[in-house]
Design a protein around this motif. Structure first.
Motif, PDB file in Angstrom:
ATOM      1  N   GLU A  78      10.353  10.026   0.292  1.00 14.95           N
ATOM      2  CA  GLU A  78      10.978   9.153   1.301  1.00 14.95           C
ATOM      3  C   GLU A  78      10.748   7.687   0.951  1.00 14.95           C
ATOM      4  O   GLU A  78      11.661   6.859   1.059  1.00 14.95           O
ATOM      5  CB  GLU A  78      10.405   9.460   2.679  1.00 14.95           C
ATOM      6  CG  GLU A  78      10.997   8.631   3.806  1.00 14.95           C
ATOM      7  CD  GLU A  78      10.356   8.912   5.147  1.00 14.95           C
ATOM      8  OE1 GLU A  78      10.336   7.988   5.989  1.00 14.95           O
ATOM      9  OE2 GLU A  78       9.862  10.038   5.342  1.00 14.95           O
ATOM     10  N   THR A  88      13.751   5.153   0.096  1.00 15.51           N
ATOM     11  CA  THR A  88      13.920   3.959   0.931  1.00 15.51           C
ATOM     12  C   THR A  88      14.050   2.714   0.067  1.00 15.51           C
ATOM     13  O   THR A  88      14.904   1.845   0.310  1.00 15.51           O
ATOM     14  CB  THR A  88      12.729   3.800   1.898  1.00 15.51           C
ATOM     15  OG1 THR A  88      12.679   4.946   2.771  1.00 15.51           O
ATOM     16  CG2 THR A  88      12.871   2.543   2.740  1.00 15.51           C
ATOM     17  N   GLU A 130       7.122  -0.503   0.204  1.00 13.12           N
ATOM     18  CA  GLU A 130       7.243   0.904   0.600  1.00 13.12           C
ATOM     19  C   GLU A 130       6.075   1.736   0.077  1.00 13.12           C
ATOM     20  O   GLU A 130       5.573   2.625   0.760  1.00 13.12           O
ATOM     21  CB  GLU A 130       8.579   1.479   0.100  1.00 13.12           C
ATOM     22  CG  GLU A 130       9.795   1.037   0.916  1.00 13.12           C
ATOM     23  CD  GLU A 130      10.175  -0.412   0.674  1.00 13.12           C
ATOM     24  OE1 GLU A 130      10.847  -0.995   1.533  1.00 13.12           O
ATOM     25  OE2 GLU A 130       9.791  -0.963  -0.385  1.00 13.12           O
TER      26      GLU A 130
END
Length: 205
Positions: A72, A76, A92
């Protein structure tokens, strides 16, 4: 009947977790697990087809959680407009690292089994697989920088793999050394600063 069944399953998994932590998958005897759980071999096979199936039942939820959140964070970043990616480098991954520390501290024993006791199972290359994903993402990001007009030197994939492997394994040392949450967060942040600075240096002309 349901209470007894649930207790039997929990006893098997609890005994197995202790054995796997102590001896690793290859060193564990199914006979010893059954004995320590206080159940019969027949009762064991009512739940699991093999020692590996039992191992998987313990580590799989945590493998899915760790890898899923890791992917994820990668997605992202990759989905950001290319022009915005340089400003987000490390953002991130920092969020993932903090989440990971919290997760590990909440599930320390099964995660330790996953990361350090999985030789001989389908999970023995778990960290290696994360490293390969990180390398792919890094090389892709370098192409983004080139498209943005930056003069980025070519980096050999093998060298990127070695660097990413060192980064990933050093971060997961917090599992091996059973650190407190506070110390683990401090160490992970410092390690990320160290590796991020190194990657940035490599990406300069």
């Amino acid at each position: 009947m349901e209470e007894t069944t649930g207790t039997t399953l929990e006893n098997i998994q609890r005994a197995a977790l202790t054995e796997f932590l102590d001896k690793g998958f290859l060193g564990v005897s199914l006979r010893q697990i059954v004995k320590n759980a206080g159940v019969t071999t027949g009762a064991f096979y009512g739940y699991f087809s093999s020692k590996e199936a039992l191992f998987n039942s313990i580590v799989e939820p945590h493998a899915v959680a760790l890898m899923g959140r890791f992917m994820e964070s990668q997605t992202t970043f990759a989905d950001l407009p290319e022009v915005d990616q340089p400003a987000h480098m490390g953002v991130e991954s920092a969020a993932y690292a903090h989440w990971m520390v919290d997760y590990i501290c909440s599930h320390s024993e099964p995660v330790k089994v996953l990361l350090t006791r999985a030789e001989g199972t389908g999970y023995e290359n778990f960290i290696h697989n994360m490293v390969e994903i990180e390398v792919d993402a890094t090389l892709h990001y370098m192409e983004v920088l080139r498209r943005l007009g930056r003069q980025v030197p070519e980096l050999d994939r093998a060298l990127c793999h070695i660097a990413a492997s060192g980064m990933m394994n050093s971060i997961f040392e917090v599992v091996i050394h059973d650190m407190s949450r506070e110390k683990a967060l401090s160490y992970v942040d410092r390690l990320r600063e160290f590796y991020t600075a190194g990657w940035k240096k490599w990406m300069e002309p």
